[in-house]
Motif scaffolding. Sequence first.
Motif, PDB file in Angstrom:
ATOM      1  N   PRO A   1       1.435  -0.921  -0.143  1.00 60.54           N
ATOM      2  CA  PRO A   1       0.403   0.084  -0.157  1.00 60.54           C
ATOM      3  C   PRO A   1       0.704   1.130   0.416  1.00 60.54           C
ATOM      4  CG  PRO A   1      -0.291  -0.996   1.604  1.00 60.54           C
ATOM      5  CD  PRO A   1       0.852  -2.122   1.463  1.00 60.54           C
ATOM      6  N   LEU A   2       1.959   1.267   0.527  1.00 53.82           N
ATOM      7  CA  LEU A   2       2.120   2.560   0.827  1.00 53.82           C
ATOM      8  C   LEU A   2       2.934   2.595  -1.119  1.00 53.82           C
ATOM      9  CD1 LEU A   2       4.252   4.752   1.785  1.00 53.82           C
ATOM     10  CD2 LEU A   2       6.234   3.208   2.426  1.00 53.82           C
ATOM     11  N   ALA A   3       3.793   1.595  -1.647  1.00 53.80           N
ATOM     12  CA  ALA A   3       4.042   1.658  -3.455  1.00 53.80           C
ATOM     13  C   ALA A   3       3.407   2.293  -3.423  1.00 53.80           C
ATOM     14  CB  ALA A   3       4.886   0.422  -3.577  1.00 53.80           C
ATOM     15  N   THR A   4       1.983   1.519  -3.362  1.00 51.04           N
ATOM     16  CA  THR A   4       1.099   2.237  -4.924  1.00 51.04           C
ATOM     17  C   THR A   4       0.603   3.872  -4.037  1.00 51.04           C
ATOM     18  OG1 THR A   4      -0.616   1.184  -2.906  1.00 51.04           O
ATOM     19  CG2 THR A   4       0.085  -0.079  -4.799  1.00 51.04           C
ATOM     20  N   GLY A   5       0.777   3.871  -2.926  1.00 50.00           N
ATOM     21  CA  GLY A   5       0.048   5.019  -2.747  1.00 50.00           C
ATOM     22  C   GLY A   5       0.826   6.398  -2.962  1.00 50.00           C
ATOM     23  N   LEU A   6       2.529   6.342  -2.936  1.00 55.27           N
ATOM     24  CA  LEU A   6       3.766   7.375  -3.251  1.00 55.27           C
ATOM     25  C   LEU A   6       3.329   6.956  -4.976  1.00 55.27           C
ATOM     26  CD1 LEU A   6       6.163   6.053  -0.662  1.00 55.27           C
ATOM     27  CD2 LEU A   6       4.908   8.194  -0.573  1.00 55.27           C
ATOM     28  N   LEU A   7       3.240   5.879  -6.060  1.00 54.21           N
ATOM     29  CA  LEU A   7       3.067   5.915  -6.820  1.00 54.21           C
ATOM     30  C   LEU A   7       2.306   6.289  -7.586  1.00 54.21           C
ATOM     31  CD1 LEU A   7       5.354   2.390  -8.156  1.00 54.21           C
ATOM     32  CD2 LEU A   7       5.960   5.096  -8.185  1.00 54.21           C
ATOM     33  N   GLY A   8       1.009   6.119  -7.288  1.00 52.88           N
ATOM     34  CA  GLY A   8      -0.092   6.610  -7.350  1.00 52.88           C
ATOM     35  C   GLY A   8      -0.890   5.534  -8.394  1.00 52.88           C
ATOM     36  N   TRP A   9      -0.635   4.233  -8.634  1.00 52.75           N
ATOM     37  CA  TRP A   9      -1.153   3.523  -9.428  1.00 52.75           C
ATOM     38  C   TRP A   9      -1.431   2.277  -8.097  1.00 52.75           C
ATOM     39  CZ3 TRP A   9       1.285  -1.099 -11.955  1.00 52.75           C
ATOM     40  CH2 TRP A   9      -0.251  -1.306 -12.750  1.00 52.75           C
ATOM     41  N   CYS A  10      -2.620   1.724  -9.157  1.00 53.31           N
ATOM     42  CA  CYS A  10      -2.519   0.366  -8.087  1.00 53.31           C
ATOM     43  C   CYS A  10      -2.527  -0.856  -9.474  1.00 53.31           C
ATOM     44  CB  CYS A  10      -3.800   0.498  -7.306  1.00 53.31           C
ATOM     45  SG  CYS A  10      -4.020  -1.255  -6.490  1.00 53.31           S
ATOM     46  N   PRO A  11      -2.046  -1.894  -9.883  1.00 53.12           N
ATOM     47  CA  PRO A  11      -2.450  -2.451 -10.424  1.00 53.12           C
ATOM     48  C   PRO A  11      -3.706  -3.834  -9.952  1.00 53.12           C
ATOM     49  CG  PRO A  11      -0.206  -3.474  -8.770  1.00 53.12           C
ATOM     50  CD  PRO A  11      -1.067  -2.208  -8.294  1.00 53.12           C
ATOM     51  N   LEU A  12      -4.129  -4.054  -9.938  1.00 52.79           N
ATOM     52  CA  LEU A  12      -5.386  -4.569  -9.102  1.00 52.79           C
ATOM     53  C   LEU A  12      -6.252  -3.389  -9.616  1.00 52.79           C
ATOM     54  CD1 LEU A  12      -7.052  -6.504  -7.942  1.00 52.79           C
ATOM     55  CD2 LEU A  12      -6.747  -5.954  -6.099  1.00 52.79           C
ATOM     56  N   TYR A  13      -6.269  -1.647  -9.662  1.00 51.98           N
ATOM     57  CA  TYR A  13      -7.222  -1.154 -10.396  1.00 51.98           C
ATOM     58  C   TYR A  13      -7.786  -1.228 -11.477  1.00 51.98           C
ATOM     59  CZ  TYR A  13      -7.602   1.307  -6.015  1.00 51.98           C
ATOM     60  OH  TYR A  13      -9.145   1.904  -4.314  1.00 51.98           O
ATOM     61  N   PRO A  14      -6.984  -1.542 -12.557  1.00 51.03           N
ATOM     62  CA  PRO A  14      -7.603  -1.683 -14.552  1.00 51.03           C
ATOM     63  C   PRO A  14      -8.971  -2.764 -14.066  1.00 51.03           C
ATOM     64  CG  PRO A  14      -5.173  -0.824 -13.910  1.00 51.03           C
ATOM     65  CD  PRO A  14      -5.738  -1.227 -12.644  1.00 51.03           C
ATOM     66  N   LEU A  15      -8.118  -4.250 -13.181  1.00 50.09           N
ATOM     67  CA  LEU A  15      -8.605  -5.779 -13.524  1.00 50.09           C
ATOM     68  C   LEU A  15      -9.964  -5.470 -12.656  1.00 50.09           C
ATOM     69  CD1 LEU A  15      -5.587  -7.746 -12.364  1.00 50.09           C
ATOM     70  CD2 LEU A  15      -6.160  -7.641 -14.869  1.00 50.09           C
ATOM     71  N   LEU A  16     -10.071  -4.650 -11.442  1.00 46.86           N
ATOM     72  CA  LEU A  16     -11.998  -3.976 -11.514  1.00 46.86           C
ATOM     73  C   LEU A  16     -12.275  -3.189 -12.242  1.00 46.86           C
ATOM     74  CD1 LEU A  16     -10.504  -4.762  -6.997  1.00 46.86           C
ATOM     75  CD2 LEU A  16     -11.877  -6.324  -9.732  1.00 46.86           C
ATOM     76  N   GLY A  17     -11.720  -2.772 -12.128  1.00 45.83           N
ATOM     77  CA  GLY A  17     -12.221  -1.317 -13.457  1.00 45.83           C
ATOM     78  C   GLY A  17     -12.642  -0.080 -12.552  1.00 45.83           C
ATOM     79  N   MET A  18     -11.855  -0.059 -12.096  1.00 44.90           N
ATOM     80  CA  MET A  18     -11.850   1.197 -10.432  1.00 44.90           C
ATOM     81  C   MET A  18     -10.667   2.284 -10.958  1.00 44.90           C
ATOM     82  SD  MET A  18     -12.024  -0.890  -7.222  1.00 44.90           S
ATOM     83  CE  MET A  18     -12.864   0.490  -6.117  1.00 44.90           C
ATOM     84  N   ASN A  19     -11.008   3.398 -10.394  1.00 45.48           N
ATOM     85  CA  ASN A  19     -10.586   4.915 -10.561  1.00 45.48           C
ATOM     86  C   ASN A  19     -10.573   5.666  -9.419  1.00 45.48           C
ATOM     87  OD1 ASN A  19      -8.425   6.829 -11.019  1.00 45.48           O
ATOM     88  ND2 ASN A  19      -8.606   6.919 -13.092  1.00 45.48           N
TER      89      ASN A  19
END
Length: 65
Positions: free
Chosen positions: A39-57
């Motif tokens: 969660p720290l890395a995804t928060g700092l990068l601003g990109w979550c690899p799971l979100y596109p799979l779930l259709g979230m943004n």
Amino acid sequence: MKNNVGGIDKILRIVVGLGLLGATAAGMLPAWGWIGIVPLATGLLGWCPLYPLLGMNTCPLKKPE
């Protein structure tokens, strides 16, 4: 990679990630607490690899000028 993590989501990810890492480093959590890196890395990068799979943004849309 297009940003898909924004606002409160980003802040919560950073806080949770730092909390897990801090508690693990202090010996309050077992080794699984190092998962706080995710969660720290995804928060700092601003990109979550799971979100596109779930259709979230959660990143706000930019208005065209």
